[in-house]
Design an enzyme around this catalytic site. Structure first.
Site, PDB file in Angstrom:
ATOM      1  CD  GLN A 156      -2.764   1.050   2.536  1.00  0.00           C
ATOM      2  OE1 GLN A 156      -2.268   1.401   3.597  1.00  0.00           O
ATOM      3  NE2 GLN A 156      -4.008   0.621   2.444  1.00  0.00           N
ATOM      4  N   GLY A 157       0.655   2.127  -0.979  1.00  0.00           N
ATOM      5  CA  GLY A 157       1.397   3.390  -1.061  1.00  0.00           C
ATOM      6  C   GLY A 157       0.484   4.564  -0.823  1.00  0.00           C
ATOM      7  CB  SER A 204       1.572   7.030   4.902  1.00  0.00           C
ATOM      8  OG  SER A 204       0.441   6.621   5.609  1.00  0.00           O
ATOM      9  CB  SER A 233       3.440  -3.753   5.350  1.00  0.00           C
ATOM     10  OG  SER A 233       3.088  -2.884   6.385  1.00  0.00           O
ATOM     11  CD  GLU A 241      -6.106  -0.007   7.725  1.00  0.00           C
ATOM     12  OE1 GLU A 241      -5.082  -0.095   8.383  1.00  0.00           O
ATOM     13  OE2 GLU A 241      -6.181   0.672   6.691  1.00  0.00           O
TER      14      GLU A 241
END
Lengths: 297, 384
Positions: free
Chosen positions: B128-129, B131, B163, B246
């Protein structure tokens, strides 16, 4: 699994709220504060007629024939309305003490160290000989202290159902102080804006809600399982939600919260009173600690 | 109000238990935490086993290749797999819980056919990109830029807290495509192939000493326009779908694990004599009440989501606030039980205590969560 109230349960809860809003609204609440120690017998009989005390009594015995979850929802509403009187003791006496189910008889109980509404009660369950009046911190709960020999064991508190219904009252009180805090934060203006626009105030309100909704899950679950450990957990969470909720609500009210005129102190004082009704909280802690260890053989 | 399984739920639980008892003893040993390729292989292998047994994408819609199970059955799955000690979702987390559901909800038929089956079969890993170094709680201020150049976007910028970036095939990437639009309206969602030229991954060491996360640097990376999910500049809305996932059932396994850890902690206290310390013992009892309540709150939220078509409500924020604090309290209490041994990284719970410091920060800090609760649930006015 469907861990949400059924339509019937929602209707019951709404019905009790409507009844209490009509019969014990803010004006009646403040009138009761001005006449301390006097129980409204007419209201008591009306509660009896509405089935409040006979809720869990089987239908063949003249009761409503409902279960613990329904009783918890009804007592949550009683807690929300700050309804005075030995409600739980009378509810538990239904079917055992004549007139309790119908609201003809006011029943109180001597659980441990204190007795609520002793002077107004027709029947006392438990041993209350030698009880002396106390200047009660809660104007809506007259108290007597029971004699206790020095060095006696800590009070054991009432039976689990009484603990659970007390937790339900605490839950209702917590939910109501959350509403009062939010109402005040939305309308009270300082520095040219509602104080609820400030994060510091927002976070106080959010934490009241978080404690209340966590307690709600614990209290309702204990009503479904009737497990003593679930009840002990519900009691701890509900006490925390009610006491801290009232404290934070008072803080949100600022100077007004410190007045006799605002209702906040009534919620806090009742929340304190209920924490004592259910015995020493460390006993609930100990029960839940013991549960963590494997059963010894 | 009912906490018992329906006959169908009971049947599902019994079959799952039976299957877990059969397959778990034959699993290969868990790889070392530092061996990322081995961790990827292990996590994908477990996902393949789930796929072959019909448990992959349990909560995904049927037309996306999932099983269409409601939140209640997903809860049973997460509860039973955790109780049985099955592998955690691991490298499959973003694919199964963020990127996959987003593509299922917002992707074209072609995009769904390209990206969803490899996630379910355990063949591709997503990261996941979102932040950025200057866009944390204020995610909508992200500055990674994307220019249109023919049939591709050219992307430059940097992402953080990613991550599994070292072993991911794809990254669900948020980029700014219109710097002049109001902040929420100039963002686009892209699927970035991690092997594209110009992508650099640098491990990010956390205070726990581990490399769980990475920074991802993007230097004029070309991403085909066909990799865009949703319309250009509509990426914020597209993303909110994933973020609500989430906050749904994401913590179920962890609550089960915390309740087990609490039992182990009590046994440790009994063994080392700290159990006789009444305040500490009562603190453990209080934590038992806390985690029992959190489990009930999970069941409450799941039952509520069942009635709203599976979309978790703002109740997820209530849960996350309480849970993240309770879990930190659990490990702080563990440190008291351990005494001086709480400084020994070789002892149980010591690393967990360090990791738990992120819980009140990750996926929305407690302060942001309290704003969400106050504004969206309680209706307090916006403003700082």
């Amino acid at each position: 699994m469907h861990f949400q109230p059924t339509d019937d349960q929602r209707a019951l809860k709404a019905g009790v709220r409507e009844l209490l809003a009509g019969r014990f609204g803010r004006r009646a609440l403040r009138a009761a504060v001005d006449r301390p120690g006097v129980l409204d017998r007419t209201l008591w009989r009306e509660l009896g007629e509405a089935g409040f005390f006979a809720l869990r009594l089987p239908e063949p015995d003249g009761g409503v024939g409902l279960g613990l979850p329904e009783a918890v929802l009804a007592f949550e509403e009683a807690g929300r309305a700050l309804l005075p009187g030995p409600l739980i003791a009378t509810h538990l006496a239904a079917g055992e003490v004549a007139g309790a189910a119908t609201g003809e008889t006011v029943v109180t109980a001597a659980y441990g160290g204190l007795v609520e509404w002793l002077a107004e009660a027709d029947v006392v369950r438990g041993e209350a000989a030698g009880a002396v009046p106390v200047r009660s911190v809660d104007p809506l709960t007259p108290l007597h202290r029971l004699p206790r020999p020095p060095g006696a064991a800590p009070e054991s508190g009432p039976e689990p159902v009484a603990v659970l219904l007390t937790a339900a009252e605490q839950l209702g009180g917590a939910a109501r102080v959350c509403e009062l805090a939010v109402e005040h934060a939305r309308t009270r203006e300082q520095f040219g804006r509602p104080i609820g626009a400030f994060q510091a105030v927002k976070h106080l309100c959010a934490r009241i809600l978080v404690r209340t909704e966590t307690a709600r899950a614990a209290v309702y679950a204990a009503a479904v399982t009737a497990d003593p450990l679930d009840i002990a957990a519900a009691r701890l969470l509900a006490d925390e939600a009610a006491v801290h909720g009232a404290r934070d609500c008072l803080q949100v009210h600022g100077g007004m919260g410190f007045t006799w005129e605002a209702d906040v102190h009534l919620f806090l004082k009742r929340a304190w009173t209920r924490t004592q009704r259910t015995g020493d909280s460390t006993q609930s802690d100990e029960l839940l600690a013991e549960d963590l260890l494997p059963v010894r053989v | 109000m009912d906490l018992a399984d329906s006959p169908e739920e009971g049947e599902f639980r019994a079959r799952l238990r039976e299957w877990l008892a059969k397959v778990l003893p034959g699993l290969p040993p868990k790889p070392s935490p530092d061996d990322w390729p081995a961790r990827r292989a292990y996590d994908l292998g477990w996902q393949r086993m789930l796929y072959d047994a019909g448990y992959a994408g349990l909560h995904w819609p049927v037309d996306a290749g999932g099983r269409g199970a409601g939140p209640a059955r997903h809860l049973i799955f997460l509860e039973e797999t955790e109780k049985a000690g099955a592998p955690y979702v691991g490298a499959n987390f973003v694919g199964l819980l963020h990127a996959g559901p987003t593509i299922a909800a917002e992707g074209t038929p072609g995009q769904r056919a390209r990206w969803l089956p490899p996630v379910l079969r355990g063949e591709e890993v997503w990261c996941q990109g979102f932040s950025e170094p200057d866009a944390g709680s204020d995610l909508a201020s992200l500055r990674t830029r994307a220019w249109r150049d023919g049939d591709a976007y050219v992307v430059s910028g940097s992402k953080i807290w990613t991550s599994h970036a070292e072993v991911a095939d794809w990254c669900e990437l948020l980029v700014r495509t219109d710097p002049d639009a109001p902040r929420h309206r100039g963002i686009t969602w892209l699927a970035l192939p991690m092997d594209a030229p110009g992508v650099t991954v640098r491990p990010l060491r956390t205070l726990a000493g581990s490399n769980e996360f990475a920074e991802v640097f993007l230097d004029e990376v070309r991403v085909p326009v066909v990799n865009r999910v949703g319309a250009e500049n509509d990426g914020w809305r597209v993303t909110m779908v994933t973020l609500s996932f989430e906050r749904g059932t994401a913590f179920v396994g962890e609550v089960v694990a915390c309740r087990r850890a609490l039992g182990e902690l009590a046994r440790e206290a009994r063994a080392n004599g700290r159990w006789d310390d009444a305040p500490l013992r009562r603190r453990l009892g209080r934590l038992n009440a806390e985690f029992r309540a959190l489990w009930r709150l999970t069941q409450w939220n799941v039952s509520e989501a069942e009635g709203t078509g599976g979309v978790p409500g703002a109740g997820g924020s209530v849960f996350k606030l309480r849970y993240s604090h309770a879990r930190q309290e659990l490990y702080d209490t563990a440190a008291e039980v351990l005494g001086a041994d709480c400084l020994d990284l070789g002892r149980p719970w010591v690393l967990d205590r360090l990791s738990s410091l992120s819980y009140t920060i990750a996926a929305g800090t407690s302060q942001i969560q309290q704003n969400i609760v106050a504004e969206r649930i309680l209706g307090l006015p916006k403003g700082r």
